[in-house]
Design a protein around this motif. Structure first.
Motif, mmCIF file in Angstrom:
data_model
loop_
_atom_site.group_PDB
_atom_site.id
_atom_site.type_symbol
_atom_site.label_atom_id
_atom_site.label_comp_id
_atom_site.label_asym_id
_atom_site.label_seq_id
_atom_site.Cartn_x
_atom_site.Cartn_y
_atom_site.Cartn_z
ATOM 1 N N LEU A 79 -21.170 -23.741 -38.630
ATOM 2 C CA LEU A 79 -20.832 -22.339 -38.428
ATOM 3 C C LEU A 79 -19.359 -22.085 -38.726
ATOM 4 N N SER A 80 -19.095 -21.011 -39.448
ATOM 5 C CA SER A 80 -17.712 -20.582 -39.630
ATOM 6 C C SER A 80 -17.271 -19.811 -38.389
ATOM 7 N N ARG A 81 -15.972 -19.593 -38.283
ATOM 8 C CA ARG A 81 -15.452 -18.836 -37.140
ATOM 9 C C ARG A 81 -16.025 -17.416 -37.133
ATOM 10 N N GLY A 82 -16.114 -16.805 -38.318
ATOM 11 C CA GLY A 82 -16.653 -15.450 -38.392
ATOM 12 C C GLY A 82 -18.114 -15.381 -38.002
ATOM 13 N N GLU A 83 -18.881 -16.387 -38.412
ATOM 14 C CA GLU A 83 -20.301 -16.416 -38.046
ATOM 15 C C GLU A 83 -20.474 -16.599 -36.551
ATOM 16 N N SER A 84 -19.678 -17.478 -35.971
ATOM 17 C CA SER A 84 -19.744 -17.700 -34.531
ATOM 18 C C SER A 84 -19.375 -16.434 -33.770
ATOM 19 N N THR A 85 -18.334 -15.758 -34.223
ATOM 20 C CA THR A 85 -17.919 -14.510 -33.576
ATOM 21 C C THR A 85 -19.018 -13.462 -33.649
ATOM 22 N N TRP A 86 -19.680 -13.381 -34.806
ATOM 23 C CA TRP A 86 -20.768 -12.412 -34.971
ATOM 24 C C TRP A 86 -21.913 -12.696 -34.002
ATOM 25 N N LEU A 87 -22.306 -13.958 -33.877
ATOM 26 C CA LEU A 87 -23.401 -14.310 -32.975
ATOM 27 C C LEU A 87 -23.004 -14.121 -31.513
ATOM 28 N N ARG A 88 -21.771 -14.470 -31.187
ATOM 29 C CA ARG A 88 -21.332 -14.374 -29.797
ATOM 30 C C ARG A 88 -21.106 -12.919 -29.357
ATOM 31 N N GLY A 89 -20.576 -12.099 -30.261
ATOM 32 C CA GLY A 89 -20.118 -10.784 -29.837
ATOM 33 C C GLY A 89 -20.959 -9.604 -30.265
ATOM 34 N N ASN A 90 -21.876 -9.824 -31.199
ATOM 35 C CA ASN A 90 -22.660 -8.698 -31.704
ATOM 36 C C ASN A 90 -23.734 -8.270 -30.706
ATOM 37 N N THR A 91 -24.224 -7.056 -30.885
ATOM 38 C CA THR A 91 -25.326 -6.544 -30.075
ATOM 39 C C THR A 91 -26.621 -6.685 -30.865
ATOM 40 N N TYR A 93 -30.809 -6.151 -30.583
ATOM 41 C CA TYR A 93 -31.868 -5.517 -29.801
ATOM 42 C C TYR A 93 -31.294 -4.852 -28.543
ATOM 43 N N GLY A 94 -30.129 -4.243 -28.701
ATOM 44 C CA GLY A 94 -29.517 -3.517 -27.593
ATOM 45 C C GLY A 94 -28.861 -4.388 -26.546
ATOM 46 N N LYS A 95 -28.779 -5.694 -26.789
ATOM 47 C CA LYS A 95 -28.226 -6.612 -25.796
ATOM 48 C C LYS A 95 -27.017 -7.340 -26.367
ATOM 49 N N ARG A 96 -25.901 -7.268 -25.665
ATOM 50 C CA ARG A 96 -24.717 -7.999 -26.065
ATOM 51 C C ARG A 96 -24.773 -9.418 -25.488
ATOM 52 N N GLN A 97 -24.182 -10.355 -26.198
ATOM 53 C CA GLN A 97 -24.179 -11.767 -25.800
ATOM 54 C C GLN A 97 -25.619 -12.289 -25.616
ATOM 55 N N MET A 98 -26.423 -12.033 -26.630
ATOM 56 C CA MET A 98 -27.790 -12.538 -26.656
ATOM 57 C C MET A 98 -27.815 -14.066 -26.564
ATOM 58 N N PHE A 99 -26.828 -14.693 -27.185
ATOM 59 C CA PHE A 99 -26.781 -16.154 -27.209
ATOM 60 C C PHE A 99 -25.762 -16.649 -26.180
ATOM 61 N N THR A 100 -26.191 -17.559 -25.331
ATOM 62 C CA THR A 100 -25.353 -18.037 -24.233
ATOM 63 C C THR A 100 -24.197 -18.891 -24.748
ATOM 64 N N SER A 101 -23.154 -19.008 -23.943
ATOM 65 C CA SER A 101 -22.016 -19.845 -24.326
ATOM 66 C C SER A 101 -22.429 -21.294 -24.501
ATOM 67 N N GLU A 102 -23.327 -21.770 -23.642
ATOM 68 C CA GLU A 102 -23.785 -23.160 -23.729
ATOM 69 C C GLU A 102 -24.493 -23.417 -25.056
ATOM 70 N N PHE A 103 -25.386 -22.496 -25.436
ATOM 71 C CA PHE A 103 -26.087 -22.650 -26.706
ATOM 72 C C PHE A 103 -25.115 -22.565 -27.873
ATOM 73 N N MET A 104 -24.205 -21.609 -27.836
ATOM 74 C CA MET A 104 -23.277 -21.431 -28.946
ATOM 75 C C MET A 104 -22.364 -22.643 -29.114
ATOM 76 N N GLU A 105 -21.920 -23.256 -28.032
ATOM 77 C CA GLU A 105 -21.089 -24.452 -28.144
ATOM 78 C C GLU A 105 -21.854 -25.579 -28.821
ATOM 79 N N TRP A 106 -23.128 -25.715 -28.488
ATOM 80 C CA TRP A 106 -23.982 -26.716 -29.148
ATOM 81 C C TRP A 106 -24.158 -26.373 -30.626
ATOM 82 N N PHE A 107 -24.429 -25.112 -30.943
ATOM 83 C CA PHE A 107 -24.681 -24.684 -32.315
ATOM 84 C C PHE A 107 -23.424 -24.841 -33.168
ATOM 85 N N GLU A 108 -22.277 -24.537 -32.610
ATOM 86 C CA GLU A 108 -21.024 -24.640 -33.356
ATOM 87 C C GLU A 108 -20.713 -26.088 -33.753
ATOM 88 N N ALA A 109 -21.207 -27.034 -32.977
ATOM 89 C CA ALA A 109 -20.969 -28.456 -33.280
ATOM 90 C C ALA A 109 -22.069 -29.082 -34.135
#
Length: 430
Positions: A79-91, A93-109
């Motif tokens: 994942l690039s920094r921009g891609e990670s930011t998009w997944l972490r911060g985008n809305t 289906y009307g929900k912000r932070q759809m992906f948890t920090s724990e999952f994102m840390e795993w995905f980023e690595a």
């Protein structure tokens, strides 16, 4: 706008890789991956390529070295920094932070795990083995690579002006479809065409054509990278993979019968609204709905992905009525082998009776039928499925027995457990 024909003519894979990002994948894969990461992360799963169209002999069309280069390139991605930011911060289906920090840390690595590739009888045997959250992310990029390399094998024999004419005709063909869809009042339609697309550039062009031609009737794309780059909604819910693996992990027939509902019980702990969509056909729609727990009737809707789509929708409507629900408030998503005629037919039949939506796949992003000699670019049926979990085979029955997969003895067992009787065979186009 990119001149696709010129890019194809000047093509070098290192300049123009087939898969250019780990989010060049379908949104539902990421949603399911987070669910698996949370609930079944220790399961060891094997995915395998399955070419249902045997006369398309991929190992004779595609150079093995080129295939390995593309697969190795995918393994280098993160994942690039921009891609990670998009997944972490985008809305979504009307929900912000759809992906948890724990999952994102795993995905980023994450780097995708190794693959195994062999040639056999004119086909490639391509498999991926490992922990479920990791290997499941191979499915979409593997399919995209095989589909595009097959296309490149055909396009490589064409001259520059032939390519220009080919893409001009393909663009015209798609725009004529968009023009027809524009006349359907109340239409809601999304691009579901990542896995069997002609190419990334072509899928991107198709999404732009839908956006311009249909306006707010085009509700988004399943492709996360295109959604990010074009600022449209990322669309997707869940797939057959979840009940197939959960069922393979079941220790006895009683647990097996409950496995598809356990999937959705886990799912609803994370998602609500338009992500609560039932995919009922893995082991037969009728039996699934007949035995479904009452709480499932309260979900938002259903996706029809095999068998006769009108029959599937009528079964769902009757089920909702029997459970005291108003079908007019329910969402029905049609997504199996659609093209314009079938979309218009189903929209006319069900609009107003339910909330109708369409996921348009292969015949949006890969309809080059009739445009090359011998129809060499016609789409074909290629899948990459979970075939084993913790050493046990997976099974899919479907509402179309031609889509059934698994060992014969296990198919028979599953039919008995899930009460599947005679089924009507439908042609498997894609």
């Amino acid at each position: 706008m990119v001149d696709i024909a010129t890019r194809v003519w000047n093509h070098k894979w290192k300049i123009d890789p087939i898969v250019r990002s780990l989010i060049d994948t379908d949104f539902y894969k990421l949603l399911m991956c987070q669910s698996v990461f949370r609930n079944k992360s220790d399961a060891q799963v094997t995915f395998s390529l399955i070419n249902r169209t045997k006369d398309v002999r991929l190992a004779e069309l595609i150079d093995e070295g080129e295939l390995r280069e593309q697969l190795d390139h995918i393994r280098s991605l993160s994942l690039s920094r921009g891609e990670s930011t998009w997944l972490r911060g985008n809305t979504f289906y009307g929900k912000r932070q759809m992906f948890t920090s724990e999952f994102m840390e795993w995905f980023e690595a994450l780097r995708l795990p190794p693959y195994h590739l062999e040639k056999r009888d004119g086909q490639y045997e391509l498999t991926f083995e490992g922990s479920w959250p990791e290997v499941m992310l191979w499915e979409i990029p593997a399919l995209a690579v095989l589909m595009e390399l097959r296309g490149r094998a055909v396009l490589g024999e064409m001259r520059k002006f032939e390519l220009q004419v080919l893409y001009a005709r393909a663009m015209t063909k798609l725009w004529e479809k968009v023009d027809r869809l524009r006349d359907l009042d109340g239409l809601l339609i999304a691009d579901f065409g990542t896995r069997r697309r002609h190419s990334f550039l072509w899928q991107d062009w198709c999404a732009q054509a839908m956006l311009e031609g249909l306006g707010n009737k085009f509700i988004g794309t399943s492709n996360c990278l295109i959604a990010k780059n074009r600022d449209v909604e990322a669309i997707g819910t869940n797939a057959h993979e979840l009940p197939m693996v959960y069922s393979a992990l079941a220790d006895d027939d009683t647990s097996l019968a409950q496995a598809p509902y356990q999937v959705l019980e886990d799912w609803q702990k994370e998602h609500d609204g338009n992500l609560r969509i039932i995919l009922p056909d893995t082991y037969g729609t009728q039996g699934f709905l007949d035995n479904a727990p009452d709480w499932l009737a309260g979900w938002t809707g259903i996706r029809i992905d095999s068998g006769d789509p009108a029959t599937g929708a009528e079964i769902a409507i009757k089920w909702w009525l029997d459970r005291g629900e108003d079908p007019r408030e329910k969402l029905v998503i049609f997504s199996d082998g659609l093209d314009v005629d079938k979309i218009a037919e189903l929209h006319g039949q069900f609009f107003g009776r339910v909330r109708v939506s369409f996921g348009w796949g292969t015949l949006l992003t890969n309809d080059f039928r009739g445009l090359t000699p011998g129809d060499a670019l016609a789409p074909f049926s290629l899948v990459c499925k979970a075939v084993a979990a913790d050493g046990r085979p997976t099974v899919k029955l479907s509402d179309n027995p031609r889509k059934a997969m698994g060992p014969d003895d296990q198919i028979a067992r599953y039919k008995q457990v899930f009460g599947v009787g005679e089924q009507v065979e439908e042609d498997v186009f894609v």
